[in-house]
Scaffold this active site. Sequence first.
Site, PDB file in Angstrom:
ATOM      1  N   ARG A  41       0.858  -1.182   0.000  1.00 50.91           N
ATOM      2  CA  ARG A  41       0.000   0.000   0.000  1.00 50.91           C
ATOM      3  C   ARG A  41       0.898   1.237   0.000  1.00 50.91           C
ATOM      4  O   ARG A  41       2.064   1.166   0.419  1.00 50.91           O
ATOM      5  CB  ARG A  41      -0.904   0.023   1.229  1.00 50.91           C
ATOM      6  CG  ARG A  41      -1.850  -1.180   1.353  1.00 50.91           C
ATOM      7  CD  ARG A  41      -2.666  -1.065   2.636  1.00 50.91           C
ATOM      8  NE  ARG A  41      -3.629  -2.163   2.776  1.00 50.91           N
ATOM      9  CZ  ARG A  41      -3.378  -3.300   3.438  1.00 50.91           C
ATOM     10  NH1 ARG A  41      -2.190  -3.466   4.024  1.00 50.91           N
ATOM     11  NH2 ARG A  41      -4.291  -4.244   3.533  1.00 50.91           N
ATOM     12  N   LYS A  50      -2.025  -2.043   7.998  1.00 55.31           N
ATOM     13  CA  LYS A  50      -3.133  -1.454   8.739  1.00 55.31           C
ATOM     14  C   LYS A  50      -3.148  -1.941  10.183  1.00 55.31           C
ATOM     15  O   LYS A  50      -2.821  -3.094  10.450  1.00 55.31           O
ATOM     16  CB  LYS A  50      -4.464  -1.815   8.061  1.00 55.31           C
ATOM     17  CG  LYS A  50      -4.670  -1.148   6.704  1.00 55.31           C
ATOM     18  CD  LYS A  50      -6.027  -1.521   6.127  1.00 55.31           C
ATOM     19  CE  LYS A  50      -6.286  -0.795   4.813  1.00 55.31           C
ATOM     20  NZ  LYS A  50      -7.605  -1.143   4.236  1.00 55.31           N
ATOM     21  N   HIS A  67      -2.192   2.282  -5.918  1.00 58.89           N
ATOM     22  CA  HIS A  67      -3.007   1.096  -5.655  1.00 58.89           C
ATOM     23  C   HIS A  67      -3.203   0.268  -6.921  1.00 58.89           C
ATOM     24  O   HIS A  67      -3.432  -0.944  -6.842  1.00 58.89           O
ATOM     25  CB  HIS A  67      -4.361   1.507  -5.074  1.00 58.89           C
ATOM     26  CG  HIS A  67      -4.838   0.592  -3.981  1.00 58.89           C
ATOM     27  ND1 HIS A  67      -4.201   0.475  -2.762  1.00 58.89           N
ATOM     28  CD2 HIS A  67      -5.868  -0.282  -3.936  1.00 58.89           C
ATOM     29  CE1 HIS A  67      -4.838  -0.406  -2.012  1.00 58.89           C
ATOM     30  NE2 HIS A  67      -5.848  -0.887  -2.699  1.00 58.89           N
ATOM     31  N   ARG A  80      -0.520  -2.142  -6.888  1.00 59.68           N
ATOM     32  CA  ARG A  80      -0.815  -3.222  -5.924  1.00 59.68           C
ATOM     33  C   ARG A  80      -1.753  -4.235  -6.571  1.00 59.68           C
ATOM     34  O   ARG A  80      -1.561  -5.450  -6.439  1.00 59.68           O
ATOM     35  CB  ARG A  80      -1.438  -2.607  -4.669  1.00 59.68           C
ATOM     36  CG  ARG A  80      -1.843  -3.598  -3.575  1.00 59.68           C
ATOM     37  CD  ARG A  80      -2.214  -2.805  -2.326  1.00 59.68           C
ATOM     38  NE  ARG A  80      -3.050  -3.532  -1.393  1.00 59.68           N
ATOM     39  CZ  ARG A  80      -2.590  -4.338  -0.423  1.00 59.68           C
ATOM     40  NH1 ARG A  80      -1.292  -4.521  -0.306  1.00 59.68           N
ATOM     41  NH2 ARG A  80      -3.418  -4.927   0.409  1.00 59.68           N
ATOM     42  N   HIS A 111      -4.118  -8.922   3.623  1.00 56.80           N
ATOM     43  CA  HIS A 111      -5.569  -8.922   3.790  1.00 56.80           C
ATOM     44  C   HIS A 111      -5.957  -9.705   5.032  1.00 56.80           C
ATOM     45  O   HIS A 111      -5.337 -10.732   5.354  1.00 56.80           O
ATOM     46  CB  HIS A 111      -6.244  -9.562   2.566  1.00 56.80           C
ATOM     47  CG  HIS A 111      -6.255  -8.671   1.362  1.00 56.80           C
ATOM     48  ND1 HIS A 111      -6.486  -9.144   0.076  1.00 56.80           N
ATOM     49  CD2 HIS A 111      -6.078  -7.339   1.228  1.00 56.80           C
ATOM     50  CE1 HIS A 111      -6.446  -8.144  -0.776  1.00 56.80           C
ATOM     51  NE2 HIS A 111      -6.204  -7.040  -0.108  1.00 56.80           N
ATOM     52  N   TYR A 140      -9.753 -10.626  -7.094  1.00 59.95           N
ATOM     53  CA  TYR A 140      -8.807 -10.776  -8.206  1.00 59.95           C
ATOM     54  C   TYR A 140      -9.154 -11.970  -9.091  1.00 59.95           C
ATOM     55  O   TYR A 140      -8.745 -12.014 -10.252  1.00 59.95           O
ATOM     56  CB  TYR A 140      -7.375 -10.894  -7.671  1.00 59.95           C
ATOM     57  CG  TYR A 140      -6.952  -9.633  -6.963  1.00 59.95           C
ATOM     58  CD1 TYR A 140      -6.697  -8.462  -7.678  1.00 59.95           C
ATOM     59  CD2 TYR A 140      -6.840  -9.584  -5.581  1.00 59.95           C
ATOM     60  CE1 TYR A 140      -6.348  -7.286  -7.035  1.00 59.95           C
ATOM     61  CE2 TYR A 140      -6.481  -8.417  -4.934  1.00 59.95           C
ATOM     62  CZ  TYR A 140      -6.244  -7.279  -5.660  1.00 59.95           C
ATOM     63  OH  TYR A 140      -5.901  -6.113  -5.020  1.00 59.95           O
TER      64      TYR A 140
END
Length: 293
Positions: A146, A170, A239, A242, A265, A274
């Site tokens: 990210r 995150k 992004h 990414r 994730h 995806y």
Amino acid sequence: MMINRFLDYLRYERNTSPLTVQTYEESLRDFESYVTFRDKELSLSSVDADLIRDWMESLMDKGNSASTINKKLSALRSFYRFALKRQLVKADPAHAVTGPKKSKPLPQFLREGEMERLLDGIEWDDSFNNVRARTIILIFYEAGLRRSELVSLNDTDLDYEAAQLKVTGKRNKQRIVPFGAELAEALKHYQAVRTEMFGKTNGALFLGDKGERITVAQVYKLVNHYLSLVTSLKKRSPHVLRHTFATAMLNNGAGLESIKNLLGHASVSTTEIYTHTTFEQLKRIYKEAHPRA
């Protein structure tokens, strides 16, 4: 009429904007027309949740988007909350009705040929700005970071011996991402050029033009510029790189669980987007290649 009382309430008690009042009225009049069409004996005070769901289904059949239908349903919920408080109805039929889920847009990504043109087709000189730009693009593409994760990288997060990168994602969750020989060489070269430019640094891996830690805005501007050289995509943010990393991994045989861990994730359901991307790509290739498609 109930609708008129509700609209007056919005205008004079809530001081709602005229445009919002108009939008609410259009939704409510549309629902009222549907109720009358279905059964002339019915009224707004006697409908049930099933009829509201039927109305929403009819809106879908007419081609309304999930977003539009949810806005109309929101107006209906507000109307029935008002009517219930004023004892104009005995029950709120809209309370338990849920709107349609909004479809998530598929992630945009660059094709492998576009990435090859970007990394190998452009003449990159040995200036600090060019070396930094190519290294940033390469690390996005090879590690799937990210933007905020890249900005927060420090020199100590690099382990050349183990060929891995410590990434803080995150909620300060850390993960280890491996990298290949090309990225290792690019990072070492960047650090050497950075030292020539600024000398000893404060520990940040990527620096801005004045020697401070690079900002997310600077990274966005840099990536946006270089992606514009090789793609016509409207979205050209970090992004996208990414997404490009994840799509390339999936197309070349990586499993969803592995990609999930590399991307950081929390759930594999997030990574599953995806699979839809690659299927859409497969459909496009099929239509372009098959003579009877």
